[in-house]
Design an enzyme around this catalytic site. Structure first.
Site, mmCIF file in Angstrom:
data_model
loop_
_atom_site.group_PDB
_atom_site.id
_atom_site.type_symbol
_atom_site.label_atom_id
_atom_site.label_comp_id
_atom_site.label_asym_id
_atom_site.label_seq_id
_atom_site.Cartn_x
_atom_site.Cartn_y
_atom_site.Cartn_z
ATOM 1 N N ASN A 13 0.184 -6.038 0.314
ATOM 2 C CA ASN A 13 0.841 -4.935 -0.391
ATOM 3 C C ASN A 13 0.846 -3.742 0.562
ATOM 4 O O ASN A 13 -0.186 -3.113 0.774
ATOM 5 C CB ASN A 13 0.061 -4.609 -1.667
ATOM 6 C CG ASN A 13 0.591 -3.356 -2.334
ATOM 7 O OD1 ASN A 13 1.700 -2.909 -2.051
ATOM 8 N ND2 ASN A 13 -0.200 -2.775 -3.229
ATOM 9 N N TRP A 14 2.002 -3.478 1.119
ATOM 10 C CA TRP A 14 2.068 -2.415 2.136
ATOM 11 C C TRP A 14 2.159 -1.015 1.533
ATOM 12 O O TRP A 14 2.147 -0.019 2.260
ATOM 13 C CB TRP A 14 3.263 -2.659 3.066
ATOM 14 C CG TRP A 14 3.025 -3.759 4.049
ATOM 15 C CD1 TRP A 14 1.856 -4.436 4.272
ATOM 16 C CD2 TRP A 14 3.980 -4.307 4.968
ATOM 17 N NE1 TRP A 14 2.024 -5.370 5.262
ATOM 18 C CE2 TRP A 14 3.319 -5.310 5.712
ATOM 19 C CE3 TRP A 14 5.327 -4.055 5.234
ATOM 20 C CZ2 TRP A 14 3.963 -6.056 6.706
ATOM 21 C CZ3 TRP A 14 5.961 -4.787 6.214
ATOM 22 C CH2 TRP A 14 5.293 -5.780 6.944
ATOM 23 N N LYS A 15 2.311 -0.929 0.226
ATOM 24 C CA LYS A 15 2.410 0.385 -0.434
ATOM 25 C C LYS A 15 3.489 1.220 0.264
ATOM 26 O O LYS A 15 4.498 0.671 0.678
ATOM 27 C CB LYS A 15 1.046 1.082 -0.436
ATOM 28 C CG LYS A 15 -0.071 0.154 -0.919
ATOM 29 C CD LYS A 15 -1.360 0.857 -1.138
ATOM 30 C CE LYS A 15 -2.424 -0.181 -1.496
ATOM 31 N NZ LYS A 15 -3.619 0.426 -2.039
ATOM 32 N N HIS A 100 0.292 -2.519 -10.757
ATOM 33 C CA HIS A 100 -0.704 -2.160 -9.741
ATOM 34 C C HIS A 100 -1.449 -0.906 -10.196
ATOM 35 O O HIS A 100 -0.873 -0.038 -10.861
ATOM 36 C CB HIS A 100 -0.010 -1.918 -8.401
ATOM 37 C CG HIS A 100 -0.987 -1.725 -7.280
ATOM 38 N ND1 HIS A 100 -1.579 -0.512 -7.017
ATOM 39 C CD2 HIS A 100 -1.521 -2.602 -6.396
ATOM 40 C CE1 HIS A 100 -2.418 -0.656 -6.002
ATOM 41 N NE2 HIS A 100 -2.398 -1.920 -5.600
ATOM 42 N N GLU A 102 -2.209 1.741 -8.802
ATOM 43 C CA GLU A 102 -1.577 3.032 -8.454
ATOM 44 C C GLU A 102 -0.393 3.319 -9.376
ATOM 45 O O GLU A 102 -0.110 4.474 -9.696
ATOM 46 C CB GLU A 102 -1.172 3.027 -6.965
ATOM 47 C CG GLU A 102 -2.414 3.159 -6.082
ATOM 48 C CD GLU A 102 -2.375 2.385 -4.785
ATOM 49 O OE1 GLU A 102 -1.276 2.037 -4.314
ATOM 50 O OE2 GLU A 102 -3.470 2.108 -4.244
ATOM 51 N N GLU A 172 -7.966 -6.590 -9.653
ATOM 52 C CA GLU A 172 -8.235 -5.556 -8.663
ATOM 53 C C GLU A 172 -9.055 -4.450 -9.308
ATOM 54 O O GLU A 172 -8.491 -3.534 -9.935
ATOM 55 C CB GLU A 172 -6.922 -4.966 -8.144
ATOM 56 C CG GLU A 172 -6.010 -5.983 -7.505
ATOM 57 C CD GLU A 172 -5.094 -5.333 -6.484
ATOM 58 O OE1 GLU A 172 -5.160 -5.740 -5.330
ATOM 59 O OE2 GLU A 172 -4.347 -4.411 -6.842
ATOM 60 N N GLY A 178 -8.880 0.462 -1.747
ATOM 61 C CA GLY A 178 -8.755 1.494 -0.717
ATOM 62 C C GLY A 178 -10.037 2.287 -0.493
ATOM 63 O O GLY A 178 -10.018 3.322 0.162
ATOM 64 N N SER A 218 -10.225 -3.927 -1.019
ATOM 65 C CA SER A 218 -10.903 -3.861 0.277
ATOM 66 C C SER A 218 -11.176 -5.237 0.896
ATOM 67 O O SER A 218 -12.256 -5.463 1.462
ATOM 68 C CB SER A 218 -12.180 -3.029 0.162
ATOM 69 O OG SER A 218 -11.848 -1.710 -0.259
ATOM 70 N N GLY A 239 -4.313 -4.599 0.659
ATOM 71 C CA GLY A 239 -3.612 -3.351 0.963
ATOM 72 C C GLY A 239 -3.823 -2.963 2.416
ATOM 73 O O GLY A 239 -3.187 -3.494 3.326
ATOM 74 N N GLY A 240 -4.763 -2.046 2.654
ATOM 75 C CA GLY A 240 -4.971 -1.463 3.985
ATOM 76 C C GLY A 240 -5.041 -2.466 5.121
ATOM 77 O O GLY A 240 -4.414 -2.281 6.177
HETATM 78 C C1 PEP Z 1 -4.159 -3.052 -3.182
HETATM 79 O O1 PEP Z 1 -3.564 -1.993 -3.074
HETATM 80 O O2 PEP Z 1 -3.670 -3.943 -3.896
HETATM 81 C C2 PEP Z 1 -5.425 -3.208 -2.474
HETATM 82 C C3 PEP Z 1 -6.185 -4.198 -2.799
HETATM 83 O O3 PEP Z 1 -5.714 -2.264 -1.505
HETATM 84 P P1 PEP Z 1 -6.925 -2.322 -0.437
HETATM 85 O O4 PEP Z 1 -6.944 -3.723 0.147
HETATM 86 O O5 PEP Z 1 -6.567 -1.294 0.587
HETATM 87 O O6 PEP Z 1 -8.170 -2.022 -1.179
#
Ligand code: PEP
Length: 257
Positions: A13-15, A100, A102, A172, A178, A218, A239-240
């Site tokens: 997920n590149w956001k 999600h 966010e 999640e 994040g 994470s 994500g990150g």
């Molecule tokens: C996400 O946004 O779905 C996520 C899991 O982010 P991160 O891996 O950065 O915690």
């Protein structure tokens, strides 16, 4: 060890990261690194503006497919700033991330809106990745399962037994997204067991056993194998750590039994 027949999904997920040009560059470097991997599905969810570039690079690729990060539930209309499922399908998008954290907590999306999106995705040939998860205060108050039950029962309210096997759930925990804090293997496995038992009571064991439940929060190259070794974790949403070619290639190359 995941001994089930559920094919793991490793999703990025590149956001709000990467232009179309950066997406092209990422995928051009990434694909040779993952060539030949099997027994898994890799999913990339770039921003809307990069879907066209991504679909050109991924054309004909059987291992890596495209997802969108969100969508609206109508096919067209006076909904300024929104994107419809048929617009996504035009770019070969296969899956769509819905609910999600966010979207829920930054943009105020509620369970009913998310349920409408899940229904619309299915009706328009897109496979939803429904994200659910508790906030830190909810976990500390002991209401994690109550939150998961509410998000599941509303989010999947329009889904019948046939549709259920097509849906992917992403657990999640909001406090792990994040933040660098990963749920411990025990916390993740417990939540996934709860989710599968909820799916079992809603759709029956034959169906619950087929539904993939991803973990997100994470995930990194150094914790992927520990997470993927858990019996009810059928993949990850990253994500990150999905923004760097080598790091994400390492994650998707995880051990799968
Ligand atoms: C996400 O946004 O779905 C996520 C899991 O982010 P991160 O891996 O950065 O915690």
């Amino acid at each position: 060890m995941n001994t089930s027949k559920r094919r793991p999904i490793l999703a990025a997920n590149w956001k709000m990261h990467k232009t179309a040009a950066e997406t092209r560059g990422f995928l051009t470097a990434f694909l040779p690194l993952v060539d030949g991997l099997d027994g898994r599905e890799i999913v990339i969810a770039p921003p809307f503006t990069a879907l066209s570039a991504a679909s050109e690079v991924l054309k004909g690729n059987k291992l890596v497919s495209l997802a969108a990060q969100n969508m609206y539930f109508e096919q067209e209309g006076a909904f300024t700033g929104e994107i419809s499922p048929i617009m996504l399908r035009e770019f070969g998008v296969k899956r769509v991330i819905l609910g999600h954290s966010e979207r829920r907590h930054v943009f105020g999306e509620g369970d009913d809106l998310i349920a409408s999106k899940v229904r619309a995705a299915m009706e328009n040939g897109l496979l939803p990745i429904l994200c659910i998860g508790e906030m830190l205060e909810e976990r500390e108050a002991g209401s994690t399962y109550e939150v998961l039950e509410r998000q599941l029962s509303t989010g999947l309210s329009a889904i019948d037994n046939r549709g259920a096997t097509q849906v992917v759930i992403a657990y999640e925990p909001v406090w792990a997204i994040g933040t660098g804090k990963t749920a411990t293997p025990t916390q993740a496995q417990e939540a996934h067991i709860y989710i599968r038992s909820w799916l079992d009571s809603r759709f029956g064991p034959g169906i619950a056993d087929q539904i993939r439940i991803l973990y997100g929060g994470s995930v990194k190259p150094d914790n992927i194998n520990e997470l993927m070794a858990l019996p009810d974790i059928d993949g990850v949403l990253v994500g990150g750590a999905s923004l760097k070619v080598e790091g994400f290639a390492e994650i998707v190359s995880c051990q799968i039994d």
